[in-house]
Design a protein around this motif. Structure first.
Motif, mmCIF file in Angstrom:
data_model
loop_
_atom_site.group_PDB
_atom_site.id
_atom_site.type_symbol
_atom_site.label_atom_id
_atom_site.label_comp_id
_atom_site.label_asym_id
_atom_site.label_seq_id
_atom_site.Cartn_x
_atom_site.Cartn_y
_atom_site.Cartn_z
ATOM 1 N N GLY A 1 41.763 69.390 45.982
ATOM 2 C CA GLY A 1 42.528 70.240 46.898
ATOM 3 C C GLY A 1 43.041 71.472 46.184
ATOM 4 O O GLY A 1 43.768 71.382 45.197
ATOM 5 N N GLY A 2 42.636 72.623 46.696
ATOM 6 C CA GLY A 2 43.038 73.903 46.094
ATOM 7 C C GLY A 2 43.968 74.675 47.002
ATOM 8 O O GLY A 2 43.994 75.895 46.992
ATOM 9 N N GLY A 3 44.758 73.936 47.816
ATOM 10 C CA GLY A 3 45.820 74.592 48.586
ATOM 11 C C GLY A 3 46.982 74.900 47.658
ATOM 12 O O GLY A 3 46.843 74.866 46.420
ATOM 13 N N MET A 4 48.127 75.168 48.253
ATOM 14 C CA MET A 4 49.288 75.551 47.448
ATOM 15 C C MET A 4 49.616 74.506 46.368
ATOM 16 O O MET A 4 49.804 74.850 45.192
ATOM 17 C CB MET A 4 50.479 75.733 48.382
ATOM 18 N N LEU B 1 39.074 71.195 42.797
ATOM 19 C CA LEU B 1 37.932 71.189 43.717
ATOM 20 C C LEU B 1 38.430 71.277 45.147
ATOM 21 O O LEU B 1 39.361 70.563 45.531
ATOM 22 C CB LEU B 1 37.125 69.888 43.555
ATOM 23 N N ASP B 2 37.842 72.140 45.927
ATOM 24 C CA ASP B 2 38.224 72.224 47.344
ATOM 25 C C ASP B 2 36.984 72.401 48.196
ATOM 26 O O ASP B 2 36.117 73.220 47.878
ATOM 27 C CB ASP B 2 39.206 73.375 47.603
ATOM 28 N N ARG B 3 36.930 71.638 49.273
ATOM 29 C CA ARG B 3 35.742 71.729 50.126
ATOM 30 C C ARG B 3 35.740 73.002 50.967
ATOM 31 O O ARG B 3 34.702 73.404 51.482
ATOM 32 C CB ARG B 3 35.605 70.503 51.008
ATOM 33 N N GLY C 1 43.687 75.021 52.917
ATOM 34 C CA GLY C 1 44.920 74.695 53.630
ATOM 35 C C GLY C 1 44.918 75.211 55.055
ATOM 36 O O GLY C 1 43.884 75.647 55.591
ATOM 37 N N PRO C 2 46.081 75.171 55.696
ATOM 38 C CA PRO C 2 46.125 75.478 57.132
ATOM 39 C C PRO C 2 46.227 76.964 57.474
ATOM 40 O O PRO C 2 45.995 77.349 58.610
ATOM 41 C CB PRO C 2 47.425 74.779 57.569
ATOM 42 N N TRP C 3 46.595 77.804 56.472
ATOM 43 C CA TRP C 3 47.128 79.132 56.797
ATOM 44 C C TRP C 3 46.228 79.999 57.644
ATOM 45 O O TRP C 3 46.712 80.686 58.558
ATOM 46 C CB TRP C 3 47.546 79.858 55.509
ATOM 47 N N GLY D 1 54.920 68.993 49.187
ATOM 48 C CA GLY D 1 54.253 69.411 50.426
ATOM 49 C C GLY D 1 54.699 70.785 50.858
ATOM 50 O O GLY D 1 53.879 71.639 51.147
ATOM 51 N N ASP D 2 55.986 71.010 50.864
ATOM 52 C CA ASP D 2 56.505 72.270 51.385
ATOM 53 C C ASP D 2 56.710 73.292 50.260
ATOM 54 O O ASP D 2 56.670 72.955 49.082
ATOM 55 C CB ASP D 2 57.835 72.031 52.112
ATOM 56 N N ILE D 3 56.998 74.507 50.661
ATOM 57 C CA ILE D 3 57.090 75.597 49.691
ATOM 58 C C ILE D 3 58.300 75.478 48.740
ATOM 59 O O ILE D 3 58.146 75.684 47.532
ATOM 60 C CB ILE D 3 57.123 76.963 50.425
#
Ligand SMILES: Cc1cc2nc3c(=O)[nH]c(=O)nc-3n(C[C@H](O)[C@H](O)[C@H](O)COP(=O)(O)OP(=O)(O)OC[C@H]3O[C@@H](n4cnc5c(N)ncnc54)[C@H](O)[C@@H]3O)c2cc1C
Length: 493
Positions: A50-53, A73-75, A82-84, A430-432
């Motif tokens: 996962g390459g989100g935040m 690694l991120d698909r 992520g969702p942005w 999870g959150d910022i």
């Protein structure tokens, strides 16, 4: 919102400053983990899925601590993690713009620095919240500036324990499948990282073409002139309702189970460094008590999101309206609540996410062994809570623990750095707001483990290390026979 044009020179100046800061901090730290070859293959010390935040900050912290042999690694395609810019549909973030979140205490790495450098201080002053897509741009810039080792369009299909102290990951990249070996794996897989979207059972009564979850890719243009139902009153429910209305929905009915929309954002409201660093130290029953209270109060939708919906006369808010039945009739659906029956063309569930390991094939080997809170901690009377009961019970470095001690020791190398870790660690994954503190805790735990596991190698290095600092020519042994004798002291002087 007026569109300002970004100042490229301003951004270049910030980048120069940030590079200088990083070099003053000796960034990246010296690499120190001994390389390993197993079956002719190089072992990666840490694979972050996962390459989100969360994955980016975890990678940055490992870099800060000299664990350079790691990969993210991120698909998703680069820039779409992520969702942005995929299923998030709000105009701006909910969070206050000032949060330093992923910046790890580096002023030049904050969202504010990124924004001001391009749009100026006055624009910052008048900015209400971070625009959603600009937040994605910020994360992309963050990754670039720290030169993080992210590989996109790589899906992790399965993670397996091996007989040794390694984990094997089946990955697929550009259609080709292969296996990589890792000493530790971090799941930075997002809000649904241990499960998927939650949809109430009742949805099964109607054909899939009639419904979606807010995390789905929805073709809102198709909803033009349609009667749309939204289930829920959270942030995502409001944002999706707003987009449906903006796309021209003829009518939008919001079905809200509660008699009122939650108004107070409890846990965020008491946010402090005390909560960030202290929560993990609470006794179990107190952790439960804090989060049970928070979850029961529920998180209100942001005020601008509600106003974005209520601005449309065709938006109808139905309170105390749990859906008791859904029936498909010809080309439409009838929604039944205690207050009435409503004909609609499409229904969207804004009902959040759930933990369900059966939905995560990459964890199939580990699923039977992962210990949840319900396996160890009986829910306190009157505080039964399905979300808390299905929270993973984690160790100090976010590692999973075994349901039966000794049954799957490899779990201690698999770290759960995503939202479901909240009951064990507080809101650090999870959150910022506290993502840097979470990544710091995670990375320190991994560093400690890597060092301890390699203690023999490090001790050999200690013994072998032979570079002198003192050469022996800096002083003389006063008692050596060849040493010149000092002149006798003259007693009269
Ligand atoms: C709509 C929405 C709005 C939000 N707004 C805010 C806000 O305003 N303020 C705030 O503090 N928080 C907000 N959040 C919460 C939180 O900040 C976000 O969910 C954020 O994206 C969490 O980052 P993450 O890295 O944990 O997960 P994500 O950003 O979701 O990243 C997870 C990544 O893992 C990848 N992945 C998953 N499984 C695999 C696999 N098997 N192989 C390869 N890659 C995989 C995915 O492709 C994804 O890119 C919001 C969440 C949502 C859903």
């Amino acid at each position: 919102m007026t569109m300002l044009s970004p100042d490229a020179a301003g951004l270049a100046a910030l980048e120069a400053r940030l590079r200088q800061d990083l070099s003053w901090l000796e960034w990246p730290a010296k690499s120190w983990v001994p390389r390993r070859l197993v079956d002719g293959q190089e072992v990666t010390d840490v694979v972050i899925v996962g390459g989100g935040m969360a994955g980016l900050v975890a990678s940055a912290m490992l870099t800060r601590f000299g664990v350079d042999n790691h990969v993210v690694l991120d698909r998703a395609k680069a820039g779409q993690e992520g969702p942005w810019v995929t299923y998030a549909r709000m105009l701006t973030l909910r969070s206050p713009k000032e949060l330093t979140g992923p910046a790890m205490g580096l002023p030049a790495l904050t969202f504010r620095a990124f924004y001001e450098a391009q749009y100026g201080r006055e624009a910052w002053r008048t900015l209400d919240r971070a625009p959603r897509t600009l937040w994605m741009d910020y994360l992309t810039w963050y990754r670039k500036m720290l030169n993080l080792p992210v590989r996109n369009e790589v899906a992790v299909a399965r993670i397996q324990p091996r007989g040794d102290d390694l984990l094997a990951l089946d990955i697929s990249e550009a259609g080709a499948a292969r296996q990589i070996l890792a000493r530790h794996v971090v799941l930075a897989t997002g809000r649904d990282g241990l499960g998927g979207p939650y949809v109430p059972e009742i949805a099964q009564r109607i054909d899939r073409r009639f419904w979606a979850h807010t995390a789905d890719m929805i073709d809102f243009a198709q909803l033009k002139t349609k009667r749309v139902a939204m289930v829920g009153a959270g942030a995502s429910a409001m944002d999706n309702a707003a987009v449906a209305l903006e796309a021209g929905a003829a009518r939008l009915d919001l079905f809200i189970r509660r008699a009122d929309i939650p108004r107070i954002n409890k846990f965020t409201g008491i946010g402090s460094q005390g909560v960030v660093h202290g929560f993990a130290g609470l006794p179990d029953e107190w952790k439960w008590r804090f989060l049970d209270h928070t979850l029961n109060a529920q998180t209100p939708p942001p005020r601008p999101s509600v106003l974005r919906v209520s601005a449309f006369p065709q938006a109808q808010f139905h309170l105390a309206s749990p859906i008791t039945d859904l029936t498909e009739i010809d080309d439409h659906v009838v929604v039944t609540t205690p207050k009435g029956r409503y004909e609609i063309d499409f229904i969207i569930f804004g009902t959040g996410f759930k933990v369900d390991l059966a939905l995560r094939p990459e964890l199939a080997e580990f699923a039977p062994h992962i210990r949840f809170w319900r396996d160890r901690f009986p829910s306190p009377k009157g505080m039964e809570n399905a979300e808390l009961e299905t929270s993973p019970d984690l160790g100090e470095a976010f590692e999973f623990l075994e349901k039966v001690p000794g049954a799957c020791p490899a779990l201690s190398r698999l770290h759960c750095f995503n939202y479901p870790a909240t009951l064990s660690h507080g809101k650090l994954s999870g959150d910022i707001p506290a993502i840097s503190e979470g990544a710091d805790r995670l990375a320190r735990g991994i560093v400690r483990r890597l060092f301890v596991d390699d203690r023999e190698r490090h001790f050999e290095n200690l013994k072998a290390f032979a570079t002198p600092e003192i050469l022996g020519d800096e002083w003389r042994d006063a008692d050596a026979p060849s040493a010149p004798q000092p002149a006798p002291l003259d007693a009269s002087t």
